[in-house]
Motif scaffolding. Structure first.
Motif, PDB file in Angstrom:
ATOM      1  N   VAL A 117       0.841  -1.186   0.000  1.00 57.99           N
ATOM      2  CA  VAL A 117       0.000   0.000   0.000  1.00 57.99           C
ATOM      3  C   VAL A 117       0.884   1.246   0.000  1.00 57.99           C
ATOM      4  O   VAL A 117       1.813   1.354   0.787  1.00 57.99           O
ATOM      5  CB  VAL A 117      -0.927   0.007   1.239  1.00 57.99           C
ATOM      6  N   SER A 118       0.589   2.181  -0.904  1.00 55.86           N
ATOM      7  CA  SER A 118       1.342   3.434  -0.953  1.00 55.86           C
ATOM      8  C   SER A 118       0.985   4.293   0.252  1.00 55.86           C
ATOM      9  O   SER A 118      -0.146   4.289   0.723  1.00 55.86           O
ATOM     10  CB  SER A 118       0.997   4.215  -2.222  1.00 55.86           C
ATOM     11  N   LYS A 119       1.966   5.043   0.719  1.00 60.06           N
ATOM     12  CA  LYS A 119       1.724   5.973   1.803  1.00 60.06           C
ATOM     13  C   LYS A 119       0.825   7.083   1.302  1.00 60.06           C
ATOM     14  O   LYS A 119       0.950   7.537   0.176  1.00 60.06           O
ATOM     15  CB  LYS A 119       3.060   6.544   2.285  1.00 60.06           C
ATOM     16  N   ARG A 120      -0.094   7.526   2.140  1.00 55.64           N
ATOM     17  CA  ARG A 120      -0.974   8.638   1.793  1.00 55.64           C
ATOM     18  C   ARG A 120      -0.536   9.869   2.563  1.00 55.64           C
ATOM     19  O   ARG A 120      -0.211   9.793   3.741  1.00 55.64           O
ATOM     20  CB  ARG A 120      -2.417   8.271   2.099  1.00 55.64           C
ATOM     21  N   TRP A 121      -0.534  11.011   1.887  1.00 53.23           N
ATOM     22  CA  TRP A 121      -0.049  12.265   2.449  1.00 53.23           C
ATOM     23  C   TRP A 121      -1.155  13.313   2.491  1.00 53.23           C
ATOM     24  O   TRP A 121      -1.970  13.395   1.581  1.00 53.23           O
ATOM     25  CB  TRP A 121       1.074  12.833   1.585  1.00 53.23           C
ATOM     26  N   LEU A 122      -1.132  14.135   3.541  1.00 52.27           N
ATOM     27  CA  LEU A 122      -1.960  15.330   3.625  1.00 52.27           C
ATOM     28  C   LEU A 122      -1.019  16.520   3.614  1.00 52.27           C
ATOM     29  O   LEU A 122      -0.138  16.635   4.475  1.00 52.27           O
ATOM     30  CB  LEU A 122      -2.804  15.346   4.897  1.00 52.27           C
TER      31      LEU A 122
ATOM     32  N   SER B  24      -3.339  13.592  -5.917  1.00 54.41           N
ATOM     33  CA  SER B  24      -3.534  12.255  -6.468  1.00 54.41           C
ATOM     34  C   SER B  24      -4.216  11.397  -5.406  1.00 54.41           C
ATOM     35  O   SER B  24      -4.499  11.884  -4.314  1.00 54.41           O
ATOM     36  CB  SER B  24      -2.165  11.656  -6.821  1.00 54.41           C
ATOM     37  N   PRO B  25      -4.449  10.131  -5.697  1.00 55.73           N
ATOM     38  CA  PRO B  25      -5.017   9.262  -4.653  1.00 55.73           C
ATOM     39  C   PRO B  25      -4.118   9.144  -3.417  1.00 55.73           C
ATOM     40  O   PRO B  25      -4.590   8.797  -2.340  1.00 55.73           O
ATOM     41  CB  PRO B  25      -5.174   7.914  -5.359  1.00 55.73           C
ATOM     42  N   THR B  26      -2.825   9.450  -3.558  1.00 55.01           N
ATOM     43  CA  THR B  26      -1.926   9.353  -2.400  1.00 55.01           C
ATOM     44  C   THR B  26      -1.528  10.714  -1.828  1.00 55.01           C
ATOM     45  O   THR B  26      -0.891  10.773  -0.787  1.00 55.01           O
ATOM     46  CB  THR B  26      -0.641   8.578  -2.763  1.00 55.01           C
TER      47      THR B  26
ATOM     48  N   HIS C 189      10.355  14.652  -0.954  1.00 61.72           N
ATOM     49  CA  HIS C 189       9.749  14.232   0.311  1.00 61.72           C
ATOM     50  C   HIS C 189       8.639  13.202   0.078  1.00 61.72           C
ATOM     51  O   HIS C 189       8.701  12.095   0.602  1.00 61.72           O
ATOM     52  CB  HIS C 189       9.195  15.454   1.040  1.00 61.72           C
ATOM     53  N   LEU C 190       7.625  13.573  -0.697  1.00 54.98           N
ATOM     54  CA  LEU C 190       6.454  12.707  -0.819  1.00 54.98           C
ATOM     55  C   LEU C 190       6.723  11.451  -1.643  1.00 54.98           C
ATOM     56  O   LEU C 190       6.161  10.403  -1.364  1.00 54.98           O
ATOM     57  CB  LEU C 190       5.289  13.494  -1.411  1.00 54.98           C
ATOM     58  N   VAL C 191       7.584  11.544  -2.628  1.00 57.45           N
ATOM     59  CA  VAL C 191       7.903  10.370  -3.441  1.00 57.45           C
ATOM     60  C   VAL C 191       9.182   9.690  -2.953  1.00 57.45           C
ATOM     61  O   VAL C 191       9.234   8.481  -2.781  1.00 57.45           O
ATOM     62  CB  VAL C 191       8.025  10.749  -4.939  1.00 57.45           C
ATOM     63  N   GLY C 192      10.218  10.486  -2.675  1.00 55.51           N
ATOM     64  CA  GLY C 192      11.523   9.928  -2.349  1.00 55.51           C
ATOM     65  C   GLY C 192      11.799   9.670  -0.878  1.00 55.51           C
ATOM     66  O   GLY C 192      12.774   9.006  -0.537  1.00 55.51           O
ATOM     67  N   GLY C 193      10.965  10.215   0.015  1.00 61.07           N
ATOM     68  CA  GLY C 193      11.150   9.958   1.443  1.00 61.07           C
ATOM     69  C   GLY C 193      12.240  10.774   2.116  1.00 61.07           C
ATOM     70  O   GLY C 193      12.608  10.484   3.245  1.00 61.07           O
TER      71      GLY C 193
END
Length: 102
Positions: free
Chosen positions: A2-7, A33-35, A77-81
């Motif tokens: 499951v992909s991490k979801r971000w706000l 996006s959905p994430t 941050h959101l994609v690469g961590g």
């Protein structure tokens, strides 16, 4: 997996708005996006450091964010961590803190 979801919350109160937060919000909305959920926020209490962006989970605060910073925050941050260190708010992320993303 499951992909991490971000706000991603972008302050739109007076001080941040004067600093360009409407353009920052619009730039983040291009990556929704959905994430990645992007929302505007009322005052976050960091008026002298705006535009302010808070990302959850992780309670990461970025300050003085410009539209030009948004793609880097999304990709790094959101994609690469990895946190975008030069935009971290020093009040919440002291220099000696480990800055790897949760």
């Amino acid at each position: 997996m499951v992909s991490k979801r971000w706000l991603v919350q972008v302050c739109r109160h007076r001080s941040c708005d004067r600093g360009g937060s409407a353009a920052v919000l619009a730039a983040f909305q291009q990556h929704q996006s959905p994430t990645i959920l992007v929302a505007e926020s009322d005052c976050m209490g960091q008026c002298s450091a705006g535009p302010t962006v808070k990302i959850m989970p992780g309670n990461t605060w970025y300050c003085r964010v410009t539209p030009e910073d948004v793609l880097r925050i999304v990709e790094q941050h959101l994609v690469g961590g990895e946190l975008v260190r030069d935009r971290l708010h020093p009040r919440f992320h002291p220099v000696d803190l480990d800055t790897s993303a949760p």
